[in-house]
Design an enzyme around this catalytic site. Structure first.
Site, PDB file in Angstrom:
ATOM      1  N   GLY A  90     -62.866 120.368  18.009  1.00  0.00           N
ATOM      2  CA  GLY A  90     -62.776 119.521  16.825  1.00  0.00           C
ATOM      3  C   GLY A  90     -63.055 118.057  17.089  1.00  0.00           C
ATOM      4  O   GLY A  90     -63.597 117.677  18.114  1.00  0.00           O
ATOM      5  N   SER A  91     -62.636 117.265  16.131  1.00  0.00           N
ATOM      6  CA  SER A  91     -62.941 115.843  16.072  1.00  0.00           C
ATOM      7  C   SER A  91     -62.240 115.036  17.154  1.00  0.00           C
ATOM      8  O   SER A  91     -61.140 115.354  17.579  1.00  0.00           O
ATOM      9  CB  SER A  91     -62.508 115.323  14.699  1.00  0.00           C
ATOM     10  OG  SER A  91     -62.527 113.913  14.666  1.00  0.00           O
ATOM     11  N   THR A  92     -62.875 113.934  17.519  1.00  0.00           N
ATOM     12  CA  THR A  92     -62.279 113.012  18.482  1.00  0.00           C
ATOM     13  C   THR A  92     -61.008 112.369  17.941  1.00  0.00           C
ATOM     14  O   THR A  92     -60.204 111.849  18.707  1.00  0.00           O
ATOM     15  CB  THR A  92     -63.274 111.911  18.878  1.00  0.00           C
ATOM     16  OG1 THR A  92     -63.724 111.248  17.694  1.00  0.00           O
ATOM     17  CG2 THR A  92     -64.454 112.479  19.635  1.00  0.00           C
TER      18      THR A  92
END
Length: 139
Positions: free
Chosen positions: A69-71
């Site tokens: 997923g996202s940072t």
């Protein structure tokens, strides 16, 4: 599953974020996204498709293959530490930058690359110590 008897087991690993953490184990064989997958105010896994859905990480040692997923997931981990809902330690089979960065920012002990296949050995709720100073997992 291997049988170890009453003797404590020590598994070597690589240190990602220094420190020591101990607690009951929470195991998943699926990667976890912290952004949208974990509620930082409670530490509960909220991703309905994840095997840990509804379970809290607060004060536990988590064992996962890695993250996804996202940072922004790094910030979620940091926010969990500030809220007192973070895991006591993180064990990844193969760490990636999102969880590693979050653990470092949050001061959560984290290791990866264990010298043994822990998913085949460790079970939910067993007491585990992560020594991310010496690079060892004990149970």
């Amino acid at each position: 599953m291997k049988v170890y008897g009453d003797d404590p087991v020590e598994v070597k690993c690589r240190v990602i974020s220094r420190g020591r953490g101990r607690g009951p184990l929470l195991v998943s064989d699926e990667p976890l996204s912290f952004l949208g997958g974990v509620d930082p105010s409670t530490g509960e896994v909220i991703d309905r498709k994840h095997p840990l859905h509804g379970r809290s990480m607060r004060g536990k040692v988590i064992l996962i293959p890695g993250g996804k997923g996202s940072t922004v997931g790094s910030y979620v981990i940091y926010q969990m530490a500030r809220n007192g809902t973070a895991p006591a330690a993180i064990i990844c089979l193969n760490a990636e930058p999102i969880i590693a960065t979050g653990a470092i920012m949050a001061g959560i002990p984290m290791v990866d690359r264990p010298s043994e296949d822990l998913l085949g050995v460790m079970e939910d709720s067993m007491e585990v110590e992560v020594d991310a100073e010496e690079g060892k997992i004990r149970f």
